[in-house]
Design a protein around this motif. Structure first.
Motif, PDB file in Angstrom:
ATOM      1  N   ASP A 321       0.855  -1.188   0.000  1.00 24.09           N
ATOM      2  CA  ASP A 321       0.000   0.000   0.000  1.00 24.09           C
ATOM      3  C   ASP A 321       0.894   1.242   0.000  1.00 24.09           C
ATOM      4  O   ASP A 321       1.243   1.780   1.059  1.00 24.09           O
ATOM      5  CB  ASP A 321      -0.906  -0.022   1.227  1.00 24.09           C
ATOM      6  N   ARG A 322       1.265   1.700  -1.180  1.00 24.37           N
ATOM      7  CA  ARG A 322       2.165   2.855  -1.284  1.00 24.37           C
ATOM      8  C   ARG A 322       1.533   4.116  -0.690  1.00 24.37           C
ATOM      9  O   ARG A 322       2.200   4.903  -0.013  1.00 24.37           O
ATOM     10  CB  ARG A 322       2.533   3.088  -2.746  1.00 24.37           C
ATOM     11  N   ARG A 323       0.250   4.323  -0.989  1.00 26.18           N
ATOM     12  CA  ARG A 323      -0.433   5.511  -0.481  1.00 26.18           C
ATOM     13  C   ARG A 323      -0.482   5.489   1.045  1.00 26.18           C
ATOM     14  O   ARG A 323      -0.356   6.530   1.700  1.00 26.18           O
ATOM     15  CB  ARG A 323      -1.836   5.595  -1.073  1.00 26.18           C
ATOM     16  N   GLY A 334       5.956  12.527   1.011  1.00 21.97           N
ATOM     17  CA  GLY A 334       6.379  11.623  -0.053  1.00 21.97           C
ATOM     18  C   GLY A 334       5.254  11.449  -1.049  1.00 21.97           C
ATOM     19  O   GLY A 334       4.086  11.734  -0.740  1.00 21.97           O
ATOM     20  N   GLU A 335       5.603  10.994  -2.247  1.00 22.39           N
ATOM     21  CA  GLU A 335       4.620  10.796  -3.307  1.00 22.39           C
ATOM     22  C   GLU A 335       4.757   9.384  -3.855  1.00 22.39           C
ATOM     23  O   GLU A 335       5.854   8.969  -4.226  1.00 22.39           O
ATOM     24  CB  GLU A 335       4.848  11.818  -4.425  1.00 22.39           C
ATOM     25  N   PRO A 336       3.655   8.589  -3.882  1.00 18.56           N
ATOM     26  CA  PRO A 336       3.745   7.225  -4.409  1.00 18.56           C
ATOM     27  C   PRO A 336       4.384   7.197  -5.794  1.00 18.56           C
ATOM     28  O   PRO A 336       4.133   8.062  -6.634  1.00 18.56           O
ATOM     29  CB  PRO A 336       2.284   6.768  -4.450  1.00 18.56           C
ATOM     30  N   ALA A 337       5.214   6.186  -6.021  1.00 16.43           N
ATOM     31  CA  ALA A 337       5.982   6.096  -7.263  1.00 16.43           C
ATOM     32  C   ALA A 337       5.510   4.929  -8.116  1.00 16.43           C
ATOM     33  O   ALA A 337       5.052   3.899  -7.608  1.00 16.43           O
ATOM     34  CB  ALA A 337       7.462   5.933  -6.958  1.00 16.43           C
ATOM     35  N   LEU A 508       8.365   2.442  -4.517  1.00 15.80           N
ATOM     36  CA  LEU A 508       7.504   2.782  -3.387  1.00 15.80           C
ATOM     37  C   LEU A 508       7.077   4.252  -3.414  1.00 15.80           C
ATOM     38  O   LEU A 508       5.902   4.554  -3.561  1.00 15.80           O
ATOM     39  CB  LEU A 508       8.206   2.453  -2.065  1.00 15.80           C
ATOM     40  N   TYR A 509       8.041   5.160  -3.302  1.00 18.98           N
ATOM     41  CA  TYR A 509       7.672   6.579  -3.260  1.00 18.98           C
ATOM     42  C   TYR A 509       8.903   7.449  -3.534  1.00 18.98           C
ATOM     43  O   TYR A 509      10.055   7.008  -3.424  1.00 18.98           O
ATOM     44  CB  TYR A 509       7.065   6.955  -1.903  1.00 18.98           C
ATOM     45  N   PHE A 510       8.620   8.703  -3.881  1.00 28.36           N
ATOM     46  CA  PHE A 510       9.648   9.726  -3.979  1.00 28.36           C
ATOM     47  C   PHE A 510       9.597  10.542  -2.695  1.00 28.36           C
ATOM     48  O   PHE A 510       8.537  11.033  -2.293  1.00 28.36           O
ATOM     49  CB  PHE A 510       9.418  10.640  -5.190  1.00 28.36           C
ATOM     50  N   GLU A 511      10.737  10.672  -2.053  1.00 26.53           N
ATOM     51  CA  GLU A 511      10.812  11.397  -0.790  1.00 26.53           C
ATOM     52  C   GLU A 511      10.583  12.893  -0.969  1.00 26.53           C
ATOM     53  O   GLU A 511      10.910  13.463  -2.008  1.00 26.53           O
ATOM     54  CB  GLU A 511      12.206  11.237  -0.184  1.00 26.53           C
ATOM     55  N   SER A 512      10.076  13.517   0.060  1.00 27.67           N
ATOM     56  CA  SER A 512      10.189  14.963   0.200  1.00 27.67           C
ATOM     57  C   SER A 512      11.404  15.218   1.081  1.00 27.67           C
ATOM     58  O   SER A 512      11.601  14.536   2.092  1.00 27.67           O
ATOM     59  CB  SER A 512       8.941  15.559   0.860  1.00 27.67           C
ATOM     60  N   ALA A 513      12.215  16.172   0.680  1.00 26.88           N
ATOM     61  CA  ALA A 513      13.423  16.488   1.442  1.00 26.88           C
ATOM     62  C   ALA A 513      13.129  17.655   2.376  1.00 26.88           C
ATOM     63  O   ALA A 513      12.582  18.672   1.954  1.00 26.88           O
ATOM     64  CB  ALA A 513      14.561  16.833   0.502  1.00 26.88           C
TER      65      ALA A 513
END
Length: 540
Positions: A321-323, A334-337, A508-513
């Motif tokens: 469950d990426r979301r 983060g944003e699901p990838a 999985l996801y792209f991180e927010s930095a």
């Protein structure tokens, strides 16, 4: 009232006024701007530590963000990962196999020696040959055929095949002083007389597990830092980094946990800086034939690797469950990838749909592949590489178990001990990340998914040993295509094969930095998630 009393009252009022001013000034001096401005020192609380000071030892992010302070490259990148001139001031393709590079004049190494084309030749020859590298730079140089030195500031490089990204690729190589480091081993770079670069800071010392100290290079060819000294303290736990920031023992911290954001944002003496990144966090699925660390559903040795079957890999992806990971664990940071780069980046394939949880379909695929009852496996992750990586690893284990996979254990290790074993293929399923430093998809697709070939320096980041000749054919064509429209079409197709058809790994996801700093400091957030002293300024 006598004149004496009046004078006393005036002096008392003046004293109170002066005291108030001094208190205000003292309060201001408690800010990072005054403290750091007076001491000319910046203390950074970093969540990850390099494995070596040798800039060629590994492409891993903690090493690169350390190296960028001391060593320059031919091509640098700005905060949006766009290429900008570094030690190379210009480059041009004379034909599809030949590149002319002109170097920056007047640059000197930290020991005073002049930077010349010979140092570039030495660095390009050394980088792919560093022993025991867990993530080699070899692939960046895989198409380099030969180098011709025209003069001290001009080079002509020839490639073995057309390579439109060649300059960006060799631009990842840090330039060393031949005189200072020729013949040195990676461990020798702990000596400042060996770790000699042309970068904005000079290396002073590294105490592993504690701190790294740099001093400003006042003769730097580029912008001079506000800080005479930079100390990087390695603080691997989120709570300890935040506590260090609040106490004033550090001026800035990285890898800020989403759980700490509301509290930090409410503090008047702390500012938060955030940006969406290009770092993909993914679940690697080891497809090596010799990887047999699996059990049956009832715990007996399985004796085979189920991850070599694409149906099994697809089934595992349908259980994640990426979301949920981004919304509940990362709290929106983060944003699901679905693939190697996010939307809007060159090479992003819009045809690849978002993967949603579907346990029924996952069970059907497992049964079709011969595992109707699932199988047993240990899930591995790092403990201090990126935000909440330990918690994400635990959540992955729970999601797989909920979907019918027997999760024998979930093991989390410090990154420095974790990554060599991941590179050696010792983990069956493991959490990892890829930090895009080129602003497009070709290097990531080639490095992570091309069939591993040590002789040709291909697939150097392919820790899972995924292999598909159809993918190789498409990515090889993309890497040799100069026309951007056709090259992006080929990159779309390569992404479709690796992610949608083969599930070579699970994005999985792209991180927010996120960074947090004391009031008085300004931080320029970078999409490559590099924590750099060069990105920090005293507020004007």
């Amino acid at each position: 009232m006598t004149s004496v009393d009046a004078n006393r009252r005036q002096r008392a009022a003046a004293l109170r006024s002066a005291t108030a001013v001094l208190r205000a000034l003292f309060a201001l001096c408690l800010s990072a701007a005054c403290l750091v401005g007076h001491a000319q020192q910046l203390v950074i609380g970093r969540g990850s530590e390099p494995q070596s000071i040798d800039p060629h030892f590994t492409r891993a992010g903690p090493n690169q963000m350390t190296a960028m302070h001391v060593f320059d490259r031919l091509i640098l990148t700005d905060e949006n990962v766009r290429p900008i001139p570094g030690l190379a001031v210009s480059w041009e393709a004379e034909d599809e196999l030949t590149w002319l590079i002109r170097l920056r004049a007047g640059v000197r190494f930290h020991d005073g020696r002049p930077f010349t084309a010979d140092d570039v030749v030495y660095s390009l020859e050394r980088a792919p040959r560093v022993p025991r590298s867990p993530a080699s730079f070899a692939q960046s140089l895989s198409t380099l055929a030969d180098i011709e030195v025209i003069d001290d500031l001009t080079l002509r490089l020839r490639t073995t095949q057309p390579s439109p990204q060649f300059i960006e690729n060799i631009g990842t190589i840090y330039i060393l002083s031949r005189a200072a480091s020729e013949g040195a081993q990676s461990s020798d770079f702990n000596d400042p007389s060996v770790a000699v670069g042309t970068g904005p800071f000079r290396f002073v010392s590294w105490q592993p597990g504690d701190r790294l100290t740099l001093v400003r290079n006042d003769d730097y060819w580029g912008e001079i830092s506000d800080f005479e000294t930079v100390v990087m303290r390695f603080i691997t736990t989120d709570a300890a980094r935040v506590a260090s920031l609040r106490s004033g023992s550090v001026d800035i911290i990285d890898l800020v946990s989403p759980a700490d954001l509301p509290r930090l944002r409410s503090m008047s003496d702390i500012n938060v800086f955030q940006v969406g990144s290009l770092r993909l966090v993914y679940l690697a699925l080891n497809q090596r034939e010799e990887m047999i660390r699996f059990t049956t559903a009832d715990g007996r040795p399985l004796g085979e690797n189920p991850l070599r079957d694409a149906r099994v890999r697809r089934a595992l992806s349908l259980l994640i469950d990426r979301r949920g990971l981004t919304d509940y664990i990362l709290q929106g940071a983060g944003e699901p990838a679905t693939q190697i780069v996010p939307a809007g980046v060159f090479g992003h394939a819009q045809s690849i749909p978002e993967t949603r949880v579907d346990r029924d379909r996952a069970h059907a695929l497992l049964a079709e592949a011969g595992y109707p009852d699932g199988f047993g496996v240990t899930v591995h992750g790092s403990g201090n590489r990126f935000v909440l990586d330990s918690e994400i690893t635990q959540a992955i284990g729970q999601l797989l178990a909920r979907g019918g996979i027997r999760v024998n254990r979930v093991e989390v290790r410090p990154y420095a001990a974790y990554t060599p074993k991941a590179a050696a293929g010792e983990y069956p399923i493991f959490l990892f990340s890829y930090g895009n430093t080129s602003g497009e998809s070709s290097r990531g697709l080639s490095g992570l998914f091309h069939s591993y070939d040590a002789q040709r320096d291909l697939g150097t980041l392919n820790r899972s040993r995924y292999s598909n000749p159809a993918f190789d054919e498409v990515i090889d064509a993309a890497l040799q295509t100069f026309d951007d429209t056709e090259r992006e079409r080929l990159l779309w197709r390569a992404a479709e094969i690796a992610f949608h058809e083969d599930t070579a790994l699970i994005p999985l996801y792209f991180e927010s930095a996120v960074w947090a700093a004391r009031t008085g400091l300004e931080v320029l957030p970078r999409r490559d998630i590099r924590t750099l002293a060069m990105s920090v300024r005293i507020a004007r």
